[in-house]
Scaffold this motif. Structure first.
Motif, PDB file in Angstrom:
ATOM      1  N   GLY A 141       2.124   9.363   2.064  1.00 36.46           N
ATOM      2  CA  GLY A 141       2.950   9.315   0.865  1.00 36.46           C
ATOM      3  C   GLY A 141       2.272   9.866  -0.374  1.00 36.46           C
ATOM      4  O   GLY A 141       2.913  10.527  -1.204  1.00 36.46           O
ATOM      5  N   PHE A 142       0.958   9.620  -0.516  1.00 36.01           N
ATOM      6  CA  PHE A 142       0.264  10.000  -1.751  1.00 36.01           C
ATOM      7  C   PHE A 142      -0.537  11.298  -1.643  1.00 36.01           C
ATOM      8  O   PHE A 142      -0.738  11.993  -2.631  1.00 36.01           O
ATOM      9  CB  PHE A 142      -0.661   8.868  -2.202  1.00 36.01           C
ATOM     10  CG  PHE A 142       0.075   7.664  -2.711  1.00 36.01           C
ATOM     11  CD1 PHE A 142       0.767   7.707  -3.913  1.00 36.01           C
ATOM     12  CD2 PHE A 142       0.095   6.485  -1.973  1.00 36.01           C
ATOM     13  CE1 PHE A 142       1.451   6.598  -4.385  1.00 36.01           C
ATOM     14  CE2 PHE A 142       0.776   5.372  -2.437  1.00 36.01           C
ATOM     15  CZ  PHE A 142       1.470   5.427  -3.653  1.00 36.01           C
ATOM     16  N   THR A 162      -1.230  16.722   5.796  1.00 37.61           N
ATOM     17  CA  THR A 162      -2.492  17.302   6.268  1.00 37.61           C
ATOM     18  C   THR A 162      -3.634  16.302   6.137  1.00 37.61           C
ATOM     19  O   THR A 162      -4.440  16.120   7.065  1.00 37.61           O
ATOM     20  CB  THR A 162      -2.824  18.584   5.486  1.00 37.61           C
ATOM     21  OG1 THR A 162      -1.757  19.520   5.638  1.00 37.61           O
ATOM     22  CG2 THR A 162      -4.112  19.207   5.982  1.00 37.61           C
ATOM     23  N   ALA A 163      -3.709  15.616   5.004  1.00 44.78           N
ATOM     24  CA  ALA A 163      -4.747  14.607   4.801  1.00 44.78           C
ATOM     25  C   ALA A 163      -4.577  13.442   5.773  1.00 44.78           C
ATOM     26  O   ALA A 163      -5.566  12.883   6.276  1.00 44.78           O
ATOM     27  CB  ALA A 163      -4.708  14.104   3.357  1.00 44.78           C
ATOM     28  N   LEU A 170      15.653   1.105   2.360  1.00 44.53           N
ATOM     29  CA  LEU A 170      15.447   2.070   1.265  1.00 44.53           C
ATOM     30  C   LEU A 170      14.062   1.911   0.612  1.00 44.53           C
ATOM     31  O   LEU A 170      13.940   1.758  -0.601  1.00 44.53           O
ATOM     32  CB  LEU A 170      16.541   1.912   0.200  1.00 44.53           C
ATOM     33  CG  LEU A 170      17.995   1.972   0.705  1.00 44.53           C
ATOM     34  CD1 LEU A 170      18.956   1.708  -0.426  1.00 44.53           C
ATOM     35  CD2 LEU A 170      18.270   3.303   1.380  1.00 44.53           C
ATOM     36  N   ILE A 171      12.999   2.013   1.443  1.00 44.14           N
ATOM     37  CA  ILE A 171      11.645   1.750   0.932  1.00 44.14           C
ATOM     38  C   ILE A 171      10.686   2.922   1.122  1.00 44.14           C
ATOM     39  O   ILE A 171       9.530   2.833   0.703  1.00 44.14           O
ATOM     40  CB  ILE A 171      11.053   0.484   1.596  1.00 44.14           C
ATOM     41  CG1 ILE A 171      11.162   0.583   3.115  1.00 44.14           C
ATOM     42  CG2 ILE A 171      11.751  -0.770   1.089  1.00 44.14           C
ATOM     43  CD1 ILE A 171      10.550  -0.571   3.863  1.00 44.14           C
ATOM     44  N   GLY A 172      11.116   4.025   1.753  1.00 45.46           N
ATOM     45  CA  GLY A 172      10.284   5.215   1.839  1.00 45.46           C
ATOM     46  C   GLY A 172       9.114   5.094   2.802  1.00 45.46           C
ATOM     47  O   GLY A 172       8.938   4.072   3.467  1.00 45.46           O
ATOM     48  N   PRO A 173       8.259   6.149   2.898  1.00 40.38           N
ATOM     49  CA  PRO A 173       7.146   6.140   3.856  1.00 40.38           C
ATOM     50  C   PRO A 173       6.101   5.076   3.577  1.00 40.38           C
ATOM     51  O   PRO A 173       5.484   4.532   4.494  1.00 40.38           O
ATOM     52  CB  PRO A 173       6.550   7.550   3.725  1.00 40.38           C
ATOM     53  CG  PRO A 173       7.002   8.045   2.394  1.00 40.38           C
ATOM     54  CD  PRO A 173       8.347   7.418   2.150  1.00 40.38           C
ATOM     55  N   GLN A 174       5.893   4.749   2.279  1.00 41.65           N
ATOM     56  CA  GLN A 174       4.927   3.690   1.967  1.00 41.65           C
ATOM     57  C   GLN A 174       5.411   2.351   2.528  1.00 41.65           C
ATOM     58  O   GLN A 174       4.649   1.598   3.135  1.00 41.65           O
ATOM     59  CB  GLN A 174       4.716   3.576   0.456  1.00 41.65           C
ATOM     60  CG  GLN A 174       4.065   4.814  -0.171  1.00 41.65           C
ATOM     61  CD  GLN A 174       5.081   5.843  -0.643  1.00 41.65           C
ATOM     62  OE1 GLN A 174       6.212   5.888  -0.157  1.00 41.65           O
ATOM     63  NE2 GLN A 174       4.680   6.679  -1.597  1.00 41.65           N
TER      64      GLN A 174
END
Length: 423
Positions: free
Chosen positions: A178-179, A183-184, A263-267
């Motif tokens: 997410g951040f 790739t990282a 509805l909370i996203g990849p995090q």
């Protein structure tokens, strides 16, 4: 006066063994890597396809090769030094992680030409590697402890390590993705696989246990299968977990719940993936201090039932925090079942046969994770994510009811020291 007090239980007994510490360090790193990779691949494929069935195919791409090689992998683990197999397999997994990382260096070109097929291809190869790794790791661990009396303690700490990695891994995967980007995230996965390889390499080579009845491949495999199906306690314990995992494939659908329902996203997905491990770690640590001996069979049945109820309520929940708590509970129930089952298999199986018995266990339980993921993804495609999860929980309860009725020896099981291999 003589002191008749029973020996005091040492919850840290196996942690005092240097090679066992290396073993759980390696297990920690490889499990972290697998969990991080699972989060990245799941989110990446759903982000690219927006298709629940595609999520199910991830599990199928890993399960098919794992099942195909599993029996031979078990035979190999009883015929070839187990450390050699483990080091070879983790090297293959390192190459798989490197391939996934390389795909991200020019993602648009890869997607434009091949879609998500290269990702499935890497997962397929890693499924072959994991099929060989399971029996080798399972049968290698007892060679690092000093006696059968430490099996339950070793399994508890090994399970705790695995669950702790399962707790931290998804959160790391979701947060790094997410951040810092994909790739990282894949680079983090690769570094952890490398660390696991180094830790396993530092463990001394162990000779194979003496085989009192050498057999060819066909006879050897038949003996392992016959042993499992001829031992009612092992068979019913494995079958119970297999169907619970097969129908409890909610984890595969977590990207849908994170993206479309909660509805909370990849995090948030990372925390959902980690939640079952929170419960598992707490329970496993508690069991290190308070090992289950009395009424182990009945406790196992009740815990699998609790797992099923947790799944049903999770499927119906639309609140993130309530869903998180339910996943924590599902992990706690599952941890008890896994530790009891693993202790039984290690205790009742002769050393020279553990690779083959582990391979049967892997087909029953290990691969049912991936097949369960395919089942959940397929049902979610047809009926929606919520009905797919609720159905799985209801079927888990049904399996517990049937097993409780049929498995009289499992119901009456106590984990006593007089359990002997082959009985």
């Amino acid at each position: 006066m003589r002191n008749n007090t029973a020996p005091r239980h040492d919850p840290y007994a196996v942690l005092r063994l240097p090679e066992f510490r290396l073993y759980i360090s390696a297990r920690l790193c490889i499990t972290l890597a697998m969990q991080i990779q699972a989060v990245i691949v799941g989110w990446q494929i759903y982000d690219l396809t927006k298709d629940a069935f595609s999520l199910g195919l991830i599990g199928l791409a890993e399960a098919i090769p794992s099942i195909v090689v599993s029996l031979y992998a078990g035979y190999l683990a009883d015929m070839v030094p187990r450390k050699k197999i483990i080091v070879t397999v983790i090297t293959v997994l390192l190459l798989c992680s490197a391939a996934l990382w390389l795909f991200t260096l020019d993602t648009n070109a890869v997607i434009e030409h091949y879609g998500v097929l290269p990702i499935y291809g890497v997962i397929f190869v890693s499924g072959i590697a994991r099929g060989f790794m399971g029996p080798a790791v399972f049968s290698f661990m007892p060679q690092l402890v000093t006696g059968k009396q430490l099996y339950a303690n070793a399994i508890t700490w090994s399970s705790t390590t695995w669950q702790a990695a399962s707790l931290v891994g998804p959160a790391i995967g979701g947060l790094v993705y997410g951040f810092y980007g994909i790739t990282a995230a894949y680079a983090t996965d690769g570094v952890l696989v490398l660390l696991s390889l180094v830790a396993f390499a530092l463990i001394g080579a162990k000779p194979l246990p003496e085989n009192i009845n050498p057999q060819n491949l066909t006879e050897s495999l038949r003996t392992g299968i016959k042993f499992v199906f001829g031992n009612q306690i092992i068979l019913h314990a494995i079958s119970l977990d297999m169907f619970a995992v097969l129908f409890g494939g909610a984890v595969a659908l977590l990207p849908i719940f994170a993206s479309d329902i909660l509805l909370i996203g990849p995090q948030g997905l990372g925390f959902l993936r980690a939640a079952p491990a929170v419960g598992s770690v707490i329970m496993a640590v508690w069991m290190a201090y308070h090992p289950i001996t009395v009424k182990a069979g009945k406790i196992m049945l009740w815990c699998v039932a609790g797992f099923g109820v947790s799944l049903i309520l999770f499927g119906l929940s639309t609140n993130f925090w309530f869903s998180l708590v339910l996943l924590v509970l599902s992990g706690a129930f599952d941890s008890i079942s896994v530790i009891i089952r693993s202790t039984l298999i290690h205790t009742l199986t002769p050393e020279y046969m553990k690779g083959r018995v582990s391979s049967v266990n892997s087909i029953f339980v290990g691969s049912s994770n991936e097949i369960g993921a395919f089942r959940a993804g397929s049902m979610a495609k047809l009926l929606g994510a919520v009905p797919a999860v609720v159905f799985g929980g209801v079927m888990t309860l049904l399996v517990v009811g049937v097993t409780a009725f049929k498995a009289d020896k499992l119901r009456a099981l106590h984990m006593t020291p007089d359990l002997e291999p082959g009985h």
